[in-house]
Design an enzyme around this catalytic site. Structure first.
Site, PDB file in Angstrom:
ATOM      1  CG  ASN A  81      -7.641  -2.437  -6.034  1.00 47.04           C
ATOM      2  OD1 ASN A  81      -6.640  -3.136  -5.879  1.00 47.04           O
ATOM      3  ND2 ASN A  81      -8.037  -1.575  -5.096  1.00 47.04           N
ATOM      4  CG  ASP A 104      -2.068   0.947   1.129  1.00 50.52           C
ATOM      5  OD1 ASP A 104      -2.302   1.472   0.024  1.00 50.52           O
ATOM      6  OD2 ASP A 104      -2.744   1.169   2.145  1.00 50.52           O
TER       7      ASP A 104
END
Length: 255
Positions: A84, A36
């Site tokens: 996503n 991330d």
């Protein structure tokens, strides 16, 4: 999955790293990472998000090599979640092209180093060309005996549990037989690997984000504020040092 599945030992959160030089111990057989912070890394430098993703790919290469050199047997990276797809279409398209490029360019080096590549997730949503590249990369490295690098793409922990349940429901012969956890785990996407010993999330967020929900039940958790593009071998050593200081009890008493 409820919080009761996490032991107090496995739910430790580390924000600082002990000195690498001062501590040595067992190396986790399996490390799982949520990579991330690519976008925020780019934003801090006033660069487009694509620059962060490109830099993140270089980090993947470096961390995979560092893990292999430390004796890690399995490395699982969360590259693209089922959520996503909600990102802007332009960014999703770029990520798909980046993934395809990685499969074409990096597989030769992985094969030379004896690594094995696996890709897990619902690949049916990817275009035919990308699915072919995945299959070719897996086939090319299938007989290697080094570290297994797993890329979780269009993956979600709830999807994983649900697809395992559906497979069992379709194929179960003895309806009266008691289904055990071990039986169920054989149908999960990572059935070929042991459950992760160490989970790392970069970028400062402190949640699992639908990643390996079944498999992380007793995994040691490590969170760092370092953005993924800046997560290097030294940062990895900090995570390993934290892991080595912990006592894994799996619900048992200490000692």
């Amino acid at each position: 999955m409820t919080a009761a599945h996490f032991s107090s030992a496995s739910a430790q959160i580390s924000l600082t790293s002990p000195s690498v030089e001062e501590h040595t111990g067992p190396v986790p057989a399996h490390i799982a990472i949520i990579m991330d912070g690519n976008g925020r890394w780019a934003a801090e430098r006033k660069l487009p998000r694509a620059a962060g993703h490109r830099k993140g790919v270089k980090t993947v290469r470096n961390i995979a090599q560092a893990c292999a050199s430390r004796g890690v047997q399995y490395l699982t990276l969360f590259a693209f979640s089922s959520e996503n797809w909600q990102r802007p279409a332009r960014e999703v398209s770029f990520l798909m092209r980046l993934f395809a490029g990685v499969l074409r360019r990096e597989i030769q080096e992985m094969n030379a180093q004896g690594m094995r590549l696996r890709v897990v997730g619902d690949l049916s949503r990817f275009d035919a060309h990308l699915q072919q590249l995945v299959q070719e990369a897996e086939d090319k490295t299938a007989h290697n005996s080094g570290m297994t690098l797993t890329i979780a793409a269009n993956y979600g922990g709830r999807w994983d549990i649900l697809q395992a349940a559906r497979h069992i429901a379709r194929n179960r012969v003895d309806e009266q037989a008691l289904l055990t956890e071990a039986d169920f785990a054989q149908h999960l996407a990572l059935a070929y690997a042991p459950e992760p010993d160490l989970f790392i999330r970069t970028g400062g967020e402190k949640r699992l984000s639908n990643f390996l929900l079944w498999q992380l039940a007793y995994t040691e958790l490590y969170f760092t504020d370092i953005f993924w593009p800046d997560f290097d071998a030294e940062a990895l050593e900090g995570a390993l040092a934290s892991y080595q200081q912990r006592e894994r009890r799996f619900g048992r008493l200490s000692g």
